[in-house]
Design an enzyme around this catalytic site. Structure first.
Site, PDB file in Angstrom:
ATOM      1  N   ASP A 102       0.842  -1.195   0.000  1.00  0.00           N
ATOM      2  CA  ASP A 102       0.000   0.000   0.000  1.00  0.00           C
ATOM      3  C   ASP A 102       0.885   1.256   0.000  1.00  0.00           C
ATOM      4  O   ASP A 102       2.037   1.206   0.439  1.00  0.00           O
ATOM      5  CB  ASP A 102      -0.884   0.041   1.254  1.00  0.00           C
ATOM      6  CG  ASP A 102      -1.882  -1.102   1.275  1.00  0.00           C
ATOM      7  OD1 ASP A 102      -2.143  -1.682   0.212  1.00  0.00           O
ATOM      8  OD2 ASP A 102      -2.377  -1.406   2.375  1.00  0.00           O
TER       9      ASP A 102
HETATM   10  N1  URA Z   1      -1.425  -5.756   4.143  1.00  0.00           N
HETATM   11  C1  URA Z   1      -1.861  -4.482   4.105  1.00  0.00           C
HETATM   12  O1  URA Z   1      -2.885  -4.142   4.691  1.00  0.00           O
HETATM   13  N2  URA Z   1      -1.129  -3.586   3.404  1.00  0.00           N
HETATM   14  C2  URA Z   1       0.011  -3.900   2.744  1.00  0.00           C
HETATM   15  O2  URA Z   1       0.640  -3.035   2.123  1.00  0.00           O
HETATM   16  C3  URA Z   1       0.451  -5.232   2.806  1.00  0.00           C
HETATM   17  C4  URA Z   1      -0.284  -6.146   3.511  1.00  0.00           C
END
Ligand code: URA
Length: 240
Positions: A102
Site C-alpha cells: 500500500d
Molecule cells: N497488508 C496491508 O494491509 N497492506 C500492505 O501493504 C500489505 C499487507
C-alpha cells in the site's frame, strides 16, 4: 565484447549514448574512465555509469526499501512510483514491482524484469512468505492473536467478497501493540482489514522479509540494491 555493445545489451544506453557518456567521462571500467566506446571489455569487468554498476544480466532483481507515500506501480499520472526512485539508466530496463505494498506501507519491494519468476512467486498455491512488522492502536489480546492466527472472516466491501484469511504466524512484542506477522497470501489491504476485524487499527506497517530474503537494514527508505547471488538463489527456490 565492445563496451557500446555491452551497454546496449544491458539495456542501459544506445551506442550513440555510450559514445557520449564516454566522452563526458561518465563510464568507468574497473574504476578507470573508459577510453573509447568501442574498447573491449570482458564479462567480469566492473562497468559503472555515473558510479552505479551496470549489471549485465538477462534478468535483474532489485531490493528496494519503499518509503511512505510512494506507489508500487511502474507509472502513475500523479503519484511517485517505486520506479521513479531508481536512477535514470535503470528506469530503461522495464523493471516492475513483484507484488504490491500500500502507498503508506514501507519496506521490501522486489523489482524485477523476470515476469515468469514474478508470476510464480505471486501464485497463491506457492504460499510464499511475506513478513511484516506492524503496530496497532490498541493492545491485542490472546484471543485476538488466536483468531488472527487461525484466519478471520472479513466482510465483503468495495474491494473484495467476504473471505477468510489463510492461517498466519504472529509474533507479538511485549507491549502487545506491535509485532511481526507472516502471511502466505497477498490480498488487498489484508493486514489492515484483519486488524479492523479485531476492532483495532494499524498505525504502522513495514515489510521486513519477502520469499525468505530479509530487507537489508543498511537500506534507508528509498534506497535500493541488486540482490546478491545467494538471495537470487533463495528467490529461485521459493519460485519452484
Ligand atoms: N497488508 C496491508 O494491509 N497492506 C500492505 O501493504 C500489505 C499487507
Amino acid at each position: 565484447m565492445r563496451l557500446d555493445k555491452y551497454m546496449t545489451a544491458a539495456g542501459i544506453a544506445s551506442r550513440k549514448e555510450t559514445a557520449h557518456y564516454v566522452r563526458s567521462g561518465r563510464i568507468t571500467v574497473n574504476g578507470i574512465p573508459a577510453a573509447r566506446a568501442d574498447m573491449q571489455v570482458d564479462a567480469a569487468a566492473c562497468i559503472c555509469l555515473d558510479g552505479i554498476q551496470v549489471a549485465f544480466r538477462e534478468v535483474t532483481y532489485i531490493m528496494m526499501n519503499k518509503p511512505q507515500g510512494v506507489v508500487s506501480a511502474t507509472d502513475d499520472p500523479t503519484e511517485t512510483t517505486v520506479i521513479d526512485l531508481l536512477p535514470k539508466q535503470l528506469q530503461k530496463l522495464n523493471l516492475f514491482p513483484c507484488g504490491r505494498l500500500d502507498k503508506n506501507t514501507t519496506g521490501f519491494v522486489l523489482l524485477t524484469t523476470d515476469g515468469v519468476l514474478s508470476h510464480r512467486i505471486l501464485a497463491p498455491k506457492r504460499h510464499v512468505e511475506k513478513v511484516y512488522r506492524f503496530a496497532v492502536k490498541y493492545p491485542l489480546s490472546n484471543a485476538d492473536i488466536t483468531r488472527l492466527k487461525d484466519g478471520v472472516t472479513l466482510a465483503s466491501d468495495s474491494y473484495a467478497e467476504e473471505w477468510k484469511t489463510a492461517p498466519c504466524k504472529i509474533l507479538l512484542y511485549e507491549d502487545c501493540k506491535s509485532g511481526e506477522i507472516t502471511l502466505t497470501e497477498g490480498k488487498y489491504h489484508e493486514i489492515k482489514r484483519m486488524m479492523e476485524a479485531m476492532h483495532n487499527q494499524i498505525t504502522a506497517l513495514s515489510r521486513i522479509a519477502f520469499a525468505g530474503i530479509l530487507l537489508d537494514a543498511a537500506l534507508a527508505p528509498g534506497e535500493w540494491r541488486y540482490l546478491t547471488a545467494e538471495e537470487e538463489e533463495t528467490l529461485q527456490n521459493a519460485a519452484k
